[in-house]
Write a protein that holds these residues in place. Structure first.
Motif, short mmCIF file in Angstrom:
data_model
loop_
_atom_site.label_atom_id
_atom_site.label_comp_id
_atom_site.label_asym_id
_atom_site.label_seq_id
_atom_site.Cartn_x
_atom_site.Cartn_y
_atom_site.Cartn_z
N THR A 8 0.83 -1.21 0.00
CA THR A 8 0.00 0.00 0.00
C THR A 8 0.86 1.26 0.00
OG1 THR A 8 -0.26 -0.14 2.41
CG2 THR A 8 -2.01 -1.09 1.06
N ASP A 9 1.99 1.24 0.72
CA ASP A 9 2.90 2.39 0.70
C ASP A 9 3.44 2.62 -0.71
OD1 ASP A 9 2.53 2.82 3.39
OD2 ASP A 9 4.42 1.87 4.00
N TRP A 10 3.80 1.52 -1.38
CA TRP A 10 4.30 1.61 -2.75
C TRP A 10 3.24 2.18 -3.69
CZ3 TRP A 10 2.66 -0.86 -7.24
CH2 TRP A 10 3.49 -0.70 -8.33
N MET A 11 1.98 1.74 -3.51
CA MET A 11 0.89 2.23 -4.36
C MET A 11 0.65 3.73 -4.14
SD MET A 11 -1.65 -1.06 -4.07
CE MET A 11 -3.05 -0.26 -4.81
N VAL A 12 0.70 4.17 -2.90
CA VAL A 12 0.52 5.60 -2.60
C VAL A 12 1.64 6.42 -3.23
CG1 VAL A 12 0.56 7.30 -0.73
CG2 VAL A 12 -0.84 5.24 -0.51
N THR B 75 3.58 5.60 -5.80
CA THR B 75 3.45 5.54 -7.25
C THR B 75 2.36 6.49 -7.74
OG1 THR B 75 4.21 3.25 -7.26
CG2 THR B 75 3.03 4.01 -9.22
N THR B 76 1.26 6.55 -7.03
CA THR B 76 0.17 7.45 -7.38
C THR B 76 0.64 8.90 -7.33
OG1 THR B 76 -1.47 5.89 -6.56
CG2 THR B 76 -2.17 8.18 -6.80
N ARG B 77 1.39 9.26 -6.31
CA ARG B 77 1.94 10.63 -6.20
C ARG B 77 2.86 10.94 -7.36
NH1 ARG B 77 3.25 9.99 0.01
NH2 ARG B 77 1.20 10.50 0.87
N GLU B 78 3.72 10.01 -7.71
CA GLU B 78 4.65 10.23 -8.82
C GLU B 78 3.92 10.39 -10.14
OE1 GLU B 78 7.47 7.03 -8.60
OE2 GLU B 78 8.29 7.75 -6.70
N ILE B 79 2.88 9.61 -10.36
CA ILE B 79 2.08 9.73 -11.59
C ILE B 79 1.39 11.09 -11.63
CG2 ILE B 79 0.02 8.86 -12.77
CD1 ILE B 79 0.91 6.03 -11.88
N GLU B 80 0.83 11.53 -10.50
CA GLU B 80 0.17 12.83 -10.46
C GLU B 80 1.15 13.96 -10.75
OE1 GLU B 80 -1.58 12.75 -6.57
OE2 GLU B 80 -3.38 11.69 -7.28
#
Length: 100
Positions: free
Chosen positions: A16-20, A22-27
């Motif tokens: 879940t930390d990795w997903m959060v 990754t989401t920030r980096e994509i944004e």
């Protein structure tokens, strides 16, 4: 270590930390992404002013004198990135001393 991953397991927390992250980096990447029109990247006036440290009035003068290429799309003025760099290359002067 068990073969079952639960919400409390360390593997789930890492995922879940990795997903959060990754989401920030994509944004962040999406904020800086410029779409292409006909394989050309276009810059806005604000981007030109920031990159080349010129004011909006100078940018207007460059347009008026046809020193830089631009196009208007839906009332918005856009500058083709390749055209701007061609102008820069054409007007480049090397001011290094000859003795170096």
């Amino acid at each position: 270590m068990s073969d079952i991953i639960t919400k409390r397991s360390e593997e789930f927390k890492e995922l879940t930390d990795w997903m959060v992250q990754t989401t920030r980096e994509i944004e962040t990447a999406m904020k800086h992404l410029r779409p292409t029109i006909g394989q050309e990247h276009y810059l806005t006036g604000d981007e030109i002013c920031r990159r080349f440290h010129v004011c909006k009035r100078t940018l207007q003068t460059l347009r008026d004198t046809k020193a830089i290429p631009y196009t208007t799309l839906g009332g918005k003025i856009l500058y083709p990135e390749s055209g701007i760099f061609e102008v820069l290359k054409k007007n480049y002067r090397d001011f290094r001393p000859w003795n170096m």
